[in-house]
Write an enzyme that holds these catalytic residues in place. Structure first.
Site, short mmCIF file in Angstrom:
data_model
loop_
_atom_site.label_atom_id
_atom_site.label_comp_id
_atom_site.label_asym_id
_atom_site.label_seq_id
_atom_site.Cartn_x
_atom_site.Cartn_y
_atom_site.Cartn_z
N VAL A 2 -7.75 -15.76 -18.27
CA VAL A 2 -7.30 -14.79 -18.37
C VAL A 2 -7.76 -15.04 -16.80
CG1 VAL A 2 -8.05 -13.05 -18.63
CG2 VAL A 2 -6.88 -14.07 -19.82
N CYS A 3 -9.37 -15.73 -16.57
CA CYS A 3 -9.79 -15.61 -15.18
C CYS A 3 -9.26 -16.01 -13.86
CB CYS A 3 -11.08 -17.25 -15.67
SG CYS A 3 -11.90 -16.84 -17.12
#
Length: 197
Positions: free
Chosen positions: A50-51
């Protein structure tokens, strides 16, 4: 742990600068001397999932934020060397130009209450510090929910506006140029009417 409305104590971070592929150090005092806003954008770890989507989204709005006098620093508990390796290999990060802060000992993450003692990682925290060093915005998400940089831009526009209009307040979904509220005894129970005028 610093809370919204409190002055943030000075802190230092080692950073990786993607535009020059160099390393440096920044402190909160640096930004306060320059009378700049600071957004700290904590995320769990480099080389995750997700980062990079969050950092890419933030990169798309970086110019708009800097035009408002805002500096953004993304922060994780990775080292500056890991930031360099990740930013130069992950295609989603090719447009990242803001400094990437390294907090391997978790000192700054603990200061803002996002350090997870069980994992050694930071939760997804976004913190807005005004030019006087006061924390005026705080949002924390768990690991599996990414943020939306458009909402950060909206909040920054509201905070910048309110800094020069301290007697006003921005209602829900406020956008630049829209009606604000002036809290007063006459406004109690009549917010709907005030917003229609």
């Amino acid at each position: 742990m610093v809370r919204v409305g409190q002055r943030v104590p000075n802190f230092e971070l080692e950073v990786y600068y993607p535009t020059t592929k160099t390393f440096g150090k920044v402190s909160l005092e640096d930004f306060m001397r320059e009378r700049r806003w600071l957004v700290l954008f904590f995320y769990p770890a480099d080389f995750t999932f997700v980062c990079p989507t969050e950092l890419a989204d933030l990169a798309e709005h970086y110019d708009e934020l800097t035009k408002m006098g805002v500096e953004v620093i993304s922060v994780s508990t990775d080292t500056k060397y890991t930031h360099l390796a990740w930013q130069t290999t992950e295609k989603l990060l090719e447009k990242v130009r803001y400094p990437m802060g390294a907090d391997p000992a978790g000192k700054v993450s603990r200061l803002f209450g996002v350090y997870d003692e069980d994992t050694g990682l930071a939760l997804r925290g976004t913190f807005i510090i005004n030019p006087e060093g006061v924390l005026v915005g705080s949002e924390v998400n768990y690991y599996n929910v990414g943020r939306n940089a458009e909402e950060l831009v909206r909040k920054m526009k509201a905070n910048v506006y309110l800094m020069s209009h301290p007697d006003e307040a921005c209602p829900a979904k406020w956008e630049e140029g829209k009606k604000t509220l002036k809290p007063s005894p006459e406004l109690v129970g009549k917010v709907y009417t005030a917003l229609q005028e």
